[in-house]
Design a protein around this motif. Structure first.
Motif, PDB file in Angstrom:
ATOM      1  N   ASP A 273       0.819  -1.213   0.000  1.00 47.75           N
ATOM      2  CA  ASP A 273       0.000   0.000   0.000  1.00 47.75           C
ATOM      3  C   ASP A 273       0.854   1.265   0.000  1.00 47.75           C
ATOM      4  N   ASP A 274       2.099   1.148   0.481  1.00 50.34           N
ATOM      5  CA  ASP A 274       2.984   2.321   0.550  1.00 50.34           C
ATOM      6  C   ASP A 274       3.935   2.390  -0.635  1.00 50.34           C
ATOM      7  N   ASN A 275       3.873   1.410  -1.544  1.00 49.85           N
ATOM      8  CA  ASN A 275       4.792   1.379  -2.674  1.00 49.85           C
ATOM      9  C   ASN A 275       4.420   2.468  -3.685  1.00 49.85           C
ATOM     10  N   GLY A 276       5.412   3.060  -4.321  1.00 51.17           N
ATOM     11  CA  GLY A 276       5.156   4.122  -5.272  1.00 51.17           C
ATOM     12  C   GLY A 276       6.286   4.256  -6.271  1.00 51.17           C
ATOM     13  N   PRO A 277       6.141   5.135  -7.265  1.00 51.43           N
ATOM     14  CA  PRO A 277       7.140   5.252  -8.339  1.00 51.43           C
ATOM     15  C   PRO A 277       8.477   5.804  -7.876  1.00 51.43           C
ATOM     16  N   ARG A 278       8.585   6.331  -6.640  1.00 52.03           N
ATOM     17  CA  ARG A 278       9.868   6.833  -6.133  1.00 52.03           C
ATOM     18  C   ARG A 278      10.192   6.219  -4.764  1.00 52.03           C
ATOM     19  N   ALA A 279       9.578   5.078  -4.464  1.00 49.98           N
ATOM     20  CA  ALA A 279       9.756   4.464  -3.142  1.00 49.98           C
ATOM     21  C   ALA A 279      11.107   3.782  -2.995  1.00 49.98           C
ATOM     22  N   CYS A 280      11.696   3.335  -4.108  1.00 47.52           N
ATOM     23  CA  CYS A 280      12.897   2.485  -4.043  1.00 47.52           C
ATOM     24  C   CYS A 280      14.070   3.168  -4.741  1.00 47.52           C
ATOM     25  N   SER A 281      15.222   3.150  -4.081  1.00 48.88           N
ATOM     26  CA  SER A 281      16.476   3.617  -4.678  1.00 48.88           C
ATOM     27  C   SER A 281      17.419   2.413  -4.747  1.00 48.88           C
ATOM     28  N   TYR A 282      17.864   2.044  -5.947  1.00 52.51           N
ATOM     29  CA  TYR A 282      18.610   0.799  -6.078  1.00 52.51           C
ATOM     30  C   TYR A 282      19.604   0.870  -7.241  1.00 52.51           C
ATOM     31  N   HIS A 283      20.384  -0.209  -7.409  1.00 53.51           N
ATOM     32  CA  HIS A 283      21.357  -0.326  -8.485  1.00 53.51           C
ATOM     33  C   HIS A 283      20.898  -1.387  -9.481  1.00 53.51           C
ATOM     34  N   TYR A 284      21.242  -1.192 -10.758  1.00 50.45           N
ATOM     35  CA  TYR A 284      20.903  -2.205 -11.753  1.00 50.45           C
ATOM     36  C   TYR A 284      22.125  -3.039 -12.131  1.00 50.45           C
ATOM     37  N   GLY A 285      23.321  -2.581 -11.771  1.00 53.28           N
ATOM     38  CA  GLY A 285      24.536  -3.326 -12.086  1.00 53.28           C
ATOM     39  C   GLY A 285      24.901  -4.301 -10.981  1.00 53.28           C
ATOM     40  N   THR A 286      25.865  -5.185 -11.269  1.00 52.33           N
ATOM     41  CA  THR A 286      26.316  -6.153 -10.286  1.00 52.33           C
ATOM     42  C   THR A 286      27.436  -5.564  -9.436  1.00 52.33           C
ATOM     43  N   PRO A 287      27.630  -6.077  -8.192  1.00 54.15           N
ATOM     44  CA  PRO A 287      28.729  -5.592  -7.367  1.00 54.15           C
ATOM     45  C   PRO A 287      30.071  -6.116  -7.868  1.00 54.15           C
ATOM     46  N   VAL A 288      31.116  -5.332  -7.683  1.00 51.85           N
ATOM     47  CA  VAL A 288      32.459  -5.697  -8.121  1.00 51.85           C
ATOM     48  C   VAL A 288      33.397  -5.585  -6.928  1.00 51.85           C
ATOM     49  N   PHE A 289      34.226  -6.616  -6.690  1.00 51.24           N
ATOM     50  CA  PHE A 289      35.215  -6.608  -5.621  1.00 51.24           C
ATOM     51  C   PHE A 289      36.589  -6.855  -6.241  1.00 51.24           C
ATOM     52  N   HIS A 290      37.490  -5.896  -6.064  1.00 52.29           N
ATOM     53  CA  HIS A 290      38.829  -6.016  -6.620  1.00 52.29           C
ATOM     54  C   HIS A 290      39.826  -5.647  -5.533  1.00 52.29           C
ATOM     55  N   GLU A 291      40.574  -6.652  -5.102  1.00 49.88           N
ATOM     56  CA  GLU A 291      41.489  -6.480  -3.975  1.00 49.88           C
ATOM     57  C   GLU A 291      40.702  -5.908  -2.791  1.00 49.88           C
ATOM     58  N   THR A 292      40.997  -4.702  -2.354  1.00 48.77           N
ATOM     59  CA  THR A 292      40.265  -4.148  -1.207  1.00 48.77           C
ATOM     60  C   THR A 292      39.199  -3.153  -1.627  1.00 48.77           C
ATOM     61  N   MET A 293      38.993  -2.975  -2.909  1.00 46.13           N
ATOM     62  CA  MET A 293      38.014  -1.993  -3.388  1.00 46.13           C
ATOM     63  C   MET A 293      36.694  -2.690  -3.737  1.00 46.13           C
ATOM     64  N   LYS A 294      35.603  -1.939  -3.545  1.00 43.26           N
ATOM     65  CA  LYS A 294      34.266  -2.460  -3.825  1.00 43.26           C
ATOM     66  C   LYS A 294      33.468  -1.367  -4.527  1.00 43.26           C
ATOM     67  N   TRP A 295      32.701  -1.749  -5.558  1.00 39.52           N
ATOM     68  CA  TRP A 295      31.836  -0.783  -6.228  1.00 39.52           C
ATOM     69  C   TRP A 295      30.736  -1.524  -6.968  1.00 39.52           C
ATOM     70  N   TRP A 296      29.741  -0.767  -7.433  1.00 47.93           N
ATOM     71  CA  TRP A 296      28.656  -1.316  -8.241  1.00 47.93           C
ATOM     72  C   TRP A 296      29.015  -1.172  -9.717  1.00 47.93           C
ATOM     73  N   GLY A 297      28.713  -2.190 -10.501  1.00 47.19           N
ATOM     74  CA  GLY A 297      29.055  -2.153 -11.917  1.00 47.19           C
ATOM     75  C   GLY A 297      28.408  -0.996 -12.650  1.00 47.19           C
ATOM     76  N   CYS A 298      27.265  -0.532 -12.161  1.00 51.81           N
ATOM     77  CA  CYS A 298      26.595   0.599 -12.799  1.00 51.81           C
ATOM     78  C   CYS A 298      27.148   1.935 -12.312  1.00 51.81           C
ATOM     79  N   CYS A 299      27.930   1.922 -11.244  1.00 51.43           N
ATOM     80  CA  CYS A 299      28.495   3.158 -10.674  1.00 51.43           C
ATOM     81  C   CYS A 299      29.988   2.967 -10.366  1.00 51.43           C
ATOM     82  N   PRO A 300      30.816   2.647 -11.361  1.00 51.96           N
ATOM     83  CA  PRO A 300      32.232   2.352 -11.097  1.00 51.96           C
ATOM     84  C   PRO A 300      33.024   3.554 -10.611  1.00 51.96           C
TER      85      PRO A 300
END
Length: 359
Positions: A273-300
């Motif tokens: 009932d509380d869901n709406g067109p701006r209710a969710c903030s999320y990523h569409y890319g996959t997570p990436v882990f390289h040595e000690t660094m971490k990022w989302w594939g959509c936000c490198p």
């Protein structure tokens, strides 16, 4: 605002009162004290043989369970009363705050005290960077055995989450993942764990070993365009063929009718009932882990060393929450294309073709 004011103390009904009056507009944002004084004066004018002392009575109203709920002198009229409420004049000195306002003030004070206690506790402490720990510790008081952690980084595949050092123990839900037992005990560390060294080939003293020429390696694009690539089954297709269904994220439904959002980087609890067109903030890319660094594939361009900082990166898509049922709704808003990524040897934590579950 119309109120019903009653006085029903004692068995003599001649001393009782039940009256109705309209609260002046200027009184509504003011304190209850003025309203109580006016009500006592109204009662005394009609019962000169049984006068009430305004300092010895207070207002109260009944809650949903029929119990009396005291109203304080400093409570704001329009905040504690609504039109057609029945207010009782009852014996007992008025407090400054009523039961509801006092409970709210006590909760606020307790929260402030807990926040201050956490602040004081954190003074001089740093956060442990060992895998799976994340606790605050005092560098000057860091005994052996104080840290329970993992020795290898986490893995996220399809709907499963776990630690690469404990591959037989995984979880679907984020809370369950955080509760997985650790496998190592030692001291806390303020330094991120170093990547394990790559194994060098054994040297038998005979120099480099020569091997037969290898077949030329096709590029991914070339393979996908070939007849072999077009006919090759994907992991999701194989799963669907063997089970008769498609792999989907686990739908997490709670007793109150709410769900766990299955979008990457969200995992919030939401009610339809509380869901709406701006209710969710999320990523569409996959997570990436390289040595000690971490990022989302959509936000490198937003790389983090700390896991909590990585999880706090704001999503680049805005849209409806998704409980995992049916097709994932298209985002209503998506950020522009991020800058290109230069880490060719980064380890991408693939989510598979059919779903992903990462909080």
């Amino acid at each position: 605002m119309k109120l019903f004011v009653s006085y029903k103390e004692g068995e003599d009904e001649a001393h009782h009162m039940a009256t109705k009056f309209t609260v002046p507009k200027g009184w509504r944002p003011g304190p209850v004290a003025k309203l109580l004084g006016f009500s006592v004066d109204t009662y005394n004018a009609k019962h000169k043989d049984h006068l009430l002392n305004v300092d010895e009575v207070h207002f109260a109203k009944k809650d949903d369970d029929g119990n009396f709920e005291a109203i304080g002198l400093e409570d704001v009229v329009e905040q504690v009363l609504k039109t057609k409420d029945e207010v009782f004049i009852v014996p007992g000195t008025s407090n400054a705050l009523g039961d509801v306002a006092q409970a709210a003030a006590d909760a606020e004070r307790k929260a402030a005290e807990e926040a201050e206690a956490k602040r004081v506790f954190a003074i001089g402490k740093v956060r442990c960077k060992n895998f799976g720990c994340n606790q605050l510790f005092d560098p000057d008081d860091n005994p052996e055995g104080g840290c329970h952690h993992h020795v290898s980084p986490p893995f996220f595949h399809d709907c499963n989450k776990g630690w690469t050092c404990c591959p037989k123990k995984s979880a679907m839900d984020w809370e369950d993942f955080q509760k997985l037992p650790t496998c190592a005990v030692g001291r806390h560390s303020a330094e991120p764990p170093k990547a394990p060294p790559k194994k060098e080939p054994a040297d038998d003293g005979l120099g480099p070993t020569k091997c037969a020429p290898c077949a030329p390696v096709k590029s991914i694009d070339g393979y996908n365009k070939s007849d072999e690539g077009k006919s090759a089954a994907t992991g999701a297709q194989s799963f669907a063929k063997s089970t008769g269904t498609k792999a989907k994220p686990k739908v997490v439904r709670y007793d109150d009718g709410s769900f766990r959002c299955q979008h990457k980087g969200c995992q919030a609890k939401f009610h339809p009932d509380d869901n709406g067109p701006r209710a969710c903030s999320y990523h569409y890319g996959t997570p990436v882990f390289h040595e000690t660094m971490k990022w989302w594939g959509c936000c490198p361009h937003k790389k983090k060393m700390d896991f909590d900082a990585f999880m706090a990166v704001k999503g680049c898509c805005v849209g409806y929450h998704w409980n995992g049922e049916g097709d994932d709704p298209e985002p209503t808003e998506r950020a522009g294309a991020p800058p290109p990524i230069a880490d060719d040897d980064a380890e991408v934590v693939e989510a598979g073709d059919e779903g992903f579950d990462l909080g």
